[in-house]
Design a protein around this motif. Structure first.
Motif, PDB file in Angstrom:
ATOM      1  N   LYS A 111      -1.498   4.164   0.813  1.00 33.20           N
ATOM      2  CA  LYS A 111      -1.960   3.325  -0.064  1.00 33.20           C
ATOM      3  C   LYS A 111      -2.018   1.785   0.523  1.00 33.20           C
ATOM      4  CE  LYS A 111      -0.106   5.653  -4.273  1.00 33.20           C
ATOM      5  NZ  LYS A 111      -1.558   5.985  -5.012  1.00 33.20           N
ATOM      6  N   SER A 112      -2.980   1.058   0.320  1.00 33.62           N
ATOM      7  CA  SER A 112      -3.004  -0.209   0.739  1.00 33.62           C
ATOM      8  C   SER A 112      -1.777  -1.172   0.016  1.00 33.62           C
ATOM      9  CB  SER A 112      -4.283  -1.052   0.348  1.00 33.62           C
ATOM     10  OG  SER A 112      -4.617  -1.065  -0.898  1.00 33.62           O
ATOM     11  N   ARG A 113      -1.529  -2.456   0.319  1.00 34.05           N
ATOM     12  CA  ARG A 113      -0.501  -3.171   0.046  1.00 34.05           C
ATOM     13  C   ARG A 113      -0.801  -3.564  -1.706  1.00 34.05           C
ATOM     14  NH1 ARG A 113       1.345  -8.677   3.225  1.00 34.05           N
ATOM     15  NH2 ARG A 113       3.394  -9.080   1.903  1.00 34.05           N
ATOM     16  N   ALA A 114      -2.299  -4.010  -1.897  1.00 36.42           N
ATOM     17  CA  ALA A 114      -2.712  -3.916  -3.201  1.00 36.42           C
ATOM     18  C   ALA A 114      -2.387  -2.870  -4.090  1.00 36.42           C
ATOM     19  CB  ALA A 114      -4.083  -4.556  -3.293  1.00 36.42           C
ATOM     20  N   GLU A 115      -2.784  -1.619  -3.337  1.00 37.25           N
ATOM     21  CA  GLU A 115      -2.606  -0.324  -4.268  1.00 37.25           C
ATOM     22  C   GLU A 115      -1.283  -0.006  -4.630  1.00 37.25           C
ATOM     23  OE1 GLU A 115      -6.337   2.185  -2.914  1.00 37.25           O
ATOM     24  OE2 GLU A 115      -4.476   2.170  -1.394  1.00 37.25           O
ATOM     25  N   ARG A 116      -0.201  -0.504  -3.684  1.00 36.53           N
ATOM     26  CA  ARG A 116       1.163   0.019  -3.936  1.00 36.53           C
ATOM     27  C   ARG A 116       1.854  -1.014  -5.050  1.00 36.53           C
ATOM     28  NH1 ARG A 116       1.145  -0.082   2.024  1.00 36.53           N
ATOM     29  NH2 ARG A 116       2.645  -1.795   1.857  1.00 36.53           N
ATOM     30  N   HIS A 117       1.199  -2.327  -4.753  1.00 34.80           N
ATOM     31  CA  HIS A 117       1.398  -3.308  -5.953  1.00 34.80           C
ATOM     32  C   HIS A 117       1.219  -2.785  -7.184  1.00 34.80           C
ATOM     33  CE1 HIS A 117       2.286  -6.985  -8.005  1.00 34.80           C
ATOM     34  NE2 HIS A 117       0.996  -7.201  -8.567  1.00 34.80           N
ATOM     35  N   ALA A 118      -0.101  -2.295  -7.457  1.00 35.55           N
ATOM     36  CA  ALA A 118      -0.562  -1.928  -8.717  1.00 35.55           C
ATOM     37  C   ALA A 118       0.315  -0.696  -9.101  1.00 35.55           C
ATOM     38  CB  ALA A 118      -2.022  -1.800  -8.634  1.00 35.55           C
ATOM     39  N   TRP A 119       0.337   0.508  -8.355  1.00 32.78           N
ATOM     40  CA  TRP A 119       1.125   1.526  -8.573  1.00 32.78           C
ATOM     41  C   TRP A 119       2.490   1.152  -8.972  1.00 32.78           C
ATOM     42  CZ3 TRP A 119       0.169   6.052 -10.136  1.00 32.78           C
ATOM     43  CH2 TRP A 119       1.017   6.895  -9.870  1.00 32.78           C
ATOM     44  N   HIS A 122       2.367   0.077 -12.276  1.00 32.97           N
ATOM     45  CA  HIS A 122       1.669   1.276 -13.255  1.00 32.97           C
ATOM     46  C   HIS A 122       3.308   1.793 -13.801  1.00 32.97           C
ATOM     47  CE1 HIS A 122      -0.146   4.548 -14.662  1.00 32.97           C
ATOM     48  NE2 HIS A 122       0.701   5.337 -13.927  1.00 32.97           N
TER      49      HIS A 122
END
Length: 265
Positions: A111-119, A122
């Protein structure tokens, strides 16, 4: 035919201290289906937590073993996340950072940094802790700490969520709220859960099946009870439900008989 998801096969655990050997668990066979919520209940010293630790890969079985999706479990891994009674959060990190630490460890390559942040956000949202994301564990209540511990475990997307008396140290009202949260999360995610408890009402309320352990040493599975209650379940509606009361009575009878047996020994 449903393929077995989690299999505990012929597990026995012996602890050695000097020349003394104590058999804690004996001949444990259990299959847990995907998406099932199974509770393990029994008196203190019956090896419940030992069994959970074997499934978690934290300790090895002396005899037998555990398979998860036909792969042998012989060490800890992110496919089995554990929530202990003690929240075990890092006190110097914020609520957000405690969860993102696990997310980064598991998903840094996918996962990208932004995806990890969103996850991370969540999963904090799943346990209703987004509002406290910048606080440290010392600044939130015991129930909130356990919510963060559950968020951290869920964020790893484990195949099996292992709960070791996760509400045991909480007051009755907080405990009830968290039980409702775990039920809602299980309903939403359809995840596979194995929970250790000694609370009869908690076991009946949350579980699809209740595994009742005989007293230790050399504890075995004494009985497995199906809980035929439709989901979603509402605590107040179940208070007078005959199926609920029947399950509750059966577990109490089993535990009472075992306790009497110990006193007579």
């Amino acid at each position: 035919m449903t393929k077995p998801y989690l299999q505990i096969q012929g597990v026995e655990k012996t602890f050695k201290r000097g020349s003394q050997e104590t058999i804690v668990l004996k001949d444990i066979d259990l299959t847990v289906n995907k998406g099932e919520f199974v509770s393990i209940i029994g008196h203190s010293g019956c090896g419940k937590s030992t069994l959970l630790n074997i499934v978690a890969g934290l300790i090895d079985a002396t005899i037998g073993g555990v398979l998860l999706e036909d792969r042998e479990v012989n060490s800890p891994g992110p496919d089995r996340a554990v929530v202990f009674q003690n929240h075990s959060l890092l006190p110097w990190l914020t609520v957000y950072d405690n969860v993102s630490l696990a997310v980064n460890k598991v998903f840094s390559g996918t996962k990208s940094r932004a995806e990890r942040h969103a996850w991370t956000l969540h999963n904090l949202d799943l346990v209703q802790m987004t509002h406290a994301k910048d606080k440290r564990p010392g600044e939130v209540s015991g129930g909130m700490k356990q919510r963060v511990g559950i968020a951290r475990a869920l964020a790893m997307e484990p195949k099996v969520l292992l709960l070791d008396e996760p509400f045991g140290a909480l007051d009755a009202l907080t405990r009830a709220h968290l039980q409702d949260s775990v039920m809602a999360i299980h309903q939403k995610l359809g995840n596979t859960v194995m929970m250790i408890t000694h609370d009869v009402d908690e076991a009946v309320l949350l579980s699809d099946r209740i595994v009742m352990m005989t007293n230790g040493p050399a504890a075995r599975i004494g009985e497995i009870l199906d809980v035929p209650l439709a989901r979603p379940r509402k605590r107040l509606e179940l208070a007078g439900n005959q199926a609920y009361l029947k399950c509750r009575q059966r577990v109490l009878e089993f535990l009472y008989e075992r306790h009497r047996f110990v006193e007579a020994a």
